[in-house]
Design a protein around this motif. Structure first.
Motif, PDB file in Angstrom:
ATOM      1  N   ARG B  78       0.838  -1.213   0.000  1.00 47.97           N
ATOM      2  CA  ARG B  78       0.000   0.000   0.000  1.00 47.97           C
ATOM      3  C   ARG B  78       0.864   1.250   0.000  1.00 47.97           C
ATOM      4  O   ARG B  78       0.535   2.251  -0.642  1.00 47.97           O
ATOM      5  N   MET B  82       0.805   4.209  -2.833  1.00 46.56           N
ATOM      6  CA  MET B  82       0.112   5.450  -2.471  1.00 46.56           C
ATOM      7  C   MET B  82       0.815   6.672  -3.060  1.00 46.56           C
ATOM      8  O   MET B  82       2.025   6.688  -3.250  1.00 46.56           O
ATOM      9  N   ARG B  89       4.273   9.422   3.395  1.00 44.91           N
ATOM     10  CA  ARG B  89       4.276   7.956   3.384  1.00 44.91           C
ATOM     11  C   ARG B  89       4.785   7.391   4.704  1.00 44.91           C
ATOM     12  O   ARG B  89       4.283   6.385   5.204  1.00 44.91           O
TER      13      ARG B  89
END
Lengths: 201, 201
Positions: B78, B82, B89
């Protein structure tokens, strides 16, 4: 020439400290299953000598706990007496705790181990009580300095209990790293500078 | 009406997960001395049923380790996909790790426990190898994001390994607190906000 009483006394103290040092190492490594025989081997003394200083494991536990409490007490006394702002005192206190790890690391681990023995039959109630409580004065001092540091603008304005919890959890993790991987610890945690950032406004 | 194959399959998966959940709890609480009987009791199933899903403790270990690795892998995927700056992040990743504790706490403790069994005969070499290595990709990702975050000015300019070591030591301490004193943890560590300050420029 026979040894003087003073010299004998010094030897006794050195032997006692040697046994306690062995006990710290062995308890940190093997946990509560460690025996007096393990302690004697680690300290490089005979079992007979170990038993002359400490009647049983309980007496050893007690002496070890007293060492932690004494060392924490001395450090806290210095913080009380030092000049400086709350932020400077926090800085000094946490730096000393991180630096003091060398000497007291195994002890810290040992105390944590004991405090996790919620219902062990191997540690008597009164000792467990002492262990659970021994860190409280230090936590109280850090919490108080956080509140004072917030008043001077040196510490972030978060909930003081949240800040304190993070500081002690982080120290706990740091100490565990030091036990598990001393080399990485020495290289990557030279002081408390990064830890102190948790409090940064 | 006989159950469909699909329904049977679902029941088998639920039972398997129930046993694994019991195993996580029991291993976290009792450590490696926990037995299949303990696991079955905790999971509320018969020993016979537990053995039908896992031939022995080693098979349980293996399944538990796979769960940790799978969950870490999904989270990292993920983060890779992203949008956002390195700082954003890092924020997402660490927040998810702190939040994910509820589900994976016992697992984390279990993995730590295994990784400490340096020379135990109770865990086979190939499994110990996996356990010791399983955290590495996550550490690599955090280290890389720290370096990228330094380039964008979102992360302090310290040695990346020092920053990474502090982050993981702090998480370790936080997870231990969560196991030892869940109430205090929930109240005082609501998210990763304070932990993220370790990286603050």
């Amino acid at each position: 020439m026979p040894r003087t009483e003073e010299a004998n006394q010094r030897i006794r103290e050195e032997q006692r400290e040697k046994i306690l040092e062995g006990a710290r190492k062995v308890f940190a490594r093997k946990g509560r299953v460690a025996t007096m025989a393990d302690v004697a081997t680690e300290a490089g003394v005979s079992q007979g000598l170990a038993y002359r200083y400490f009647a049983n494991k309980e007496a050893l536990f007690q002496a070890l706990i007293e060492q932690v409490m004494q060392s924490t007490h001395t450090l806290m006394q210095r913080v009380v007496e030092m000049p400086g702002t709350p932020g400077e005192r926090l800085d000094f206190l946490l730096s000393r705790i991180v630096k003091g790890r060398h000497k007291h690391l195994e002890l810290v681990e040992f105390v944590q181990l004991l405090s996790q023995m919620q219902s062990s039959e191997e540690i008597p109630d009164h000792l467990r009580e002492i262990v659970v409580r021994q860190g409280q004065p230090l936590r109280d001092m850090v919490r108080q300095l956080i509140i004072e540091g917030q008043a001077t603008g040196e510490v972030a304005g978060d909930d003081p209990d949240q800040l304190m919890t993070h500081i002690f959890a982080c120290l706990d993790g740091i100490f565990r790293l030091a036990l598990r991987d001393p080399e990485r610890f020495h290289k990557h945690v030279p002081d408390a500078r990064i830890i102190l950032r948790l409090l940064k406004p």
